[in-house]
Design a protein around this motif. Structure first.
Motif, mmCIF file in Angstrom:
data_model
loop_
_atom_site.group_PDB
_atom_site.id
_atom_site.type_symbol
_atom_site.label_atom_id
_atom_site.label_comp_id
_atom_site.label_asym_id
_atom_site.label_seq_id
_atom_site.Cartn_x
_atom_site.Cartn_y
_atom_site.Cartn_z
ATOM 1 N N ASP A 52 -80.056 104.224 -2.250
ATOM 2 C CA ASP A 52 -80.973 105.135 -2.195
ATOM 3 C C ASP A 52 -82.475 104.387 -2.491
ATOM 4 O O ASP A 52 -83.567 104.726 -1.937
ATOM 5 C CB ASP A 52 -80.958 106.385 -3.121
ATOM 6 C CG ASP A 52 -79.785 106.974 -2.940
ATOM 7 O OD1 ASP A 52 -79.326 107.173 -1.693
ATOM 8 O OD2 ASP A 52 -79.349 107.875 -3.820
ATOM 9 N N LEU A 53 -82.440 103.599 -3.387
ATOM 10 C CA LEU A 53 -83.771 102.861 -3.733
ATOM 11 C C LEU A 53 -84.190 101.926 -2.329
ATOM 12 O O LEU A 53 -85.503 101.981 -2.216
ATOM 13 C CB LEU A 53 -83.542 102.102 -4.965
ATOM 14 C CG LEU A 53 -84.957 101.250 -5.278
ATOM 15 C CD1 LEU A 53 -85.519 102.011 -6.855
ATOM 16 C CD2 LEU A 53 -84.571 99.930 -5.858
ATOM 17 N N ILE A 54 -83.302 101.242 -2.026
ATOM 18 C CA ILE A 54 -83.688 100.606 -0.877
ATOM 19 C C ILE A 54 -83.937 101.263 0.400
ATOM 20 O O ILE A 54 -84.981 100.920 0.998
ATOM 21 C CB ILE A 54 -82.309 99.376 -0.552
ATOM 22 C CG1 ILE A 54 -82.081 98.599 -1.734
ATOM 23 C CG2 ILE A 54 -82.671 98.650 0.723
ATOM 24 C CD1 ILE A 54 -83.131 97.563 -2.020
ATOM 25 N N SER A 55 -83.314 102.045 0.659
ATOM 26 C CA SER A 55 -83.576 103.130 1.847
ATOM 27 C C SER A 55 -84.908 103.721 1.621
ATOM 28 O O SER A 55 -85.756 103.615 2.797
ATOM 29 C CB SER A 55 -82.552 104.315 1.762
ATOM 30 O OG SER A 55 -82.910 105.219 2.845
ATOM 31 N N GLU A 56 -85.341 104.174 0.466
ATOM 32 C CA GLU A 56 -86.682 104.786 0.277
ATOM 33 C C GLU A 56 -87.978 103.661 0.369
ATOM 34 O O GLU A 56 -88.887 103.728 0.986
ATOM 35 C CB GLU A 56 -86.778 105.299 -1.094
ATOM 36 C CG GLU A 56 -88.087 106.062 -1.506
ATOM 37 C CD GLU A 56 -87.873 106.573 -2.792
ATOM 38 O OE1 GLU A 56 -89.027 106.281 -3.528
ATOM 39 O OE2 GLU A 56 -87.267 107.258 -3.200
ATOM 40 N N ALA A 57 -87.567 102.337 -0.223
ATOM 41 C CA ALA A 57 -88.596 101.327 0.073
ATOM 42 C C ALA A 57 -88.653 100.953 1.280
ATOM 43 O O ALA A 57 -89.862 100.727 1.944
ATOM 44 C CB ALA A 57 -88.098 100.337 -0.787
ATOM 45 N N VAL A 58 -87.680 100.915 2.350
ATOM 46 C CA VAL A 58 -87.679 100.522 3.641
ATOM 47 C C VAL A 58 -88.458 101.588 4.449
ATOM 48 O O VAL A 58 -89.492 101.247 5.198
ATOM 49 C CB VAL A 58 -86.432 100.152 4.203
ATOM 50 C CG1 VAL A 58 -86.582 100.191 5.792
ATOM 51 C CG2 VAL A 58 -85.914 98.772 3.457
ATOM 52 N N ASP A 59 -88.105 102.717 4.053
ATOM 53 C CA ASP A 59 -88.755 104.038 4.785
ATOM 54 C C ASP A 59 -90.210 103.916 4.524
ATOM 55 O O ASP A 59 -91.321 104.134 5.418
ATOM 56 C CB ASP A 59 -88.181 105.281 4.512
ATOM 57 C CG ASP A 59 -88.737 106.320 5.230
ATOM 58 O OD1 ASP A 59 -88.621 106.246 6.540
ATOM 59 O OD2 ASP A 59 -89.094 107.434 4.460
ATOM 60 N N ASP A 60 -90.783 103.702 3.312
ATOM 61 C CA ASP A 60 -92.117 103.578 2.924
ATOM 62 C C ASP A 60 -92.777 102.434 3.499
ATOM 63 O O ASP A 60 -94.070 102.678 4.076
ATOM 64 C CB ASP A 60 -92.407 103.470 1.055
ATOM 65 C CG ASP A 60 -91.772 104.601 0.592
ATOM 66 O OD1 ASP A 60 -91.682 105.732 1.381
ATOM 67 O OD2 ASP A 60 -91.729 104.652 -0.590
ATOM 68 N N TYR A 61 -92.385 101.559 3.550
ATOM 69 C CA TYR A 61 -92.675 100.395 4.269
ATOM 70 C C TYR A 61 -92.984 100.433 5.724
ATOM 71 O O TYR A 61 -94.155 100.280 6.510
ATOM 72 C CB TYR A 61 -92.005 98.977 4.125
ATOM 73 C CG TYR A 61 -92.482 97.915 4.836
ATOM 74 C CD1 TYR A 61 -93.020 96.981 4.324
ATOM 75 C CD2 TYR A 61 -91.596 97.409 6.207
ATOM 76 C CE1 TYR A 61 -93.890 95.762 5.132
ATOM 77 C CE2 TYR A 61 -92.229 96.350 6.706
ATOM 78 C CZ TYR A 61 -93.209 95.624 6.478
ATOM 79 O OH TYR A 61 -93.736 94.325 7.029
ATOM 80 N N LEU A 62 -92.120 101.021 6.398
ATOM 81 C CA LEU A 62 -92.101 101.416 7.997
ATOM 82 C C LEU A 62 -93.109 102.426 8.131
ATOM 83 O O LEU A 62 -93.955 102.315 9.142
ATOM 84 C CB LEU A 62 -90.850 101.666 8.541
ATOM 85 C CG LEU A 62 -89.614 100.914 8.410
ATOM 86 C CD1 LEU A 62 -88.328 101.296 8.921
ATOM 87 C CD2 LEU A 62 -90.070 99.597 9.459
ATOM 88 N N CYS A 63 -93.361 103.311 7.151
ATOM 89 C CA CYS A 63 -94.268 104.176 7.332
ATOM 90 C C CYS A 63 -95.654 103.831 7.295
ATOM 91 O O CYS A 63 -96.649 104.150 8.156
ATOM 92 C CB CYS A 63 -94.190 105.400 6.454
ATOM 93 S SG CYS A 63 -92.871 106.675 6.866
ATOM 94 N N LYS A 64 -95.816 102.807 6.211
ATOM 95 C CA LYS A 64 -97.099 101.995 6.289
ATOM 96 C C LYS A 64 -97.552 101.455 7.474
ATOM 97 O O LYS A 64 -98.833 101.061 7.620
ATOM 98 C CB LYS A 64 -97.260 101.297 5.030
ATOM 99 C CG LYS A 64 -97.207 101.992 3.700
ATOM 100 C CD LYS A 64 -97.026 101.179 2.494
ATOM 101 C CE LYS A 64 -96.946 101.922 1.370
ATOM 102 N NZ LYS A 64 -96.785 101.213 -0.134
ATOM 103 N N CYS A 65 -96.517 100.675 8.059
ATOM 104 C CA CYS A 65 -96.687 99.754 9.132
ATOM 105 C C CYS A 65 -97.171 100.348 10.419
ATOM 106 O O CYS A 65 -97.642 99.989 11.223
ATOM 107 C CB CYS A 65 -95.517 98.986 9.509
ATOM 108 S SG CYS A 65 -95.122 97.734 8.128
#
Length: 66
Positions: A52-65
């Protein structure tokens, strides 16, 4: 030396059915041991699953990019 972290979803059968309907996939990532230990520590403190933590972090990163 890198440690392997397999990011996957819950092992419960009801969760698998729900996840299968969402068309999610799993991934394998390689992390330095200290980074993996930090992630494990954060998850233990927050009572969260690593996936869950990794998924959320990747999603946040992709949204910023984008």
């Amino acid at each position: 030396m890198l440690n392997k972290l397999r990011v996957a979803t819950s092992s419960a059968s009801s969760q698998r059915k729900k996840i299968a309907s969402m068309n999610l996939v799993s991934a394998t990532v390689f992390l330095l041991p200290d980074k993996l230990a930090l992630i494990q520590q954060l998850c233990a403190q927050e009572n969260r699953r690593i996936s869950d933590l990794i998924s959320e972090a990747v999603d946040d990163y992709l949204c910023k990019c984008s």
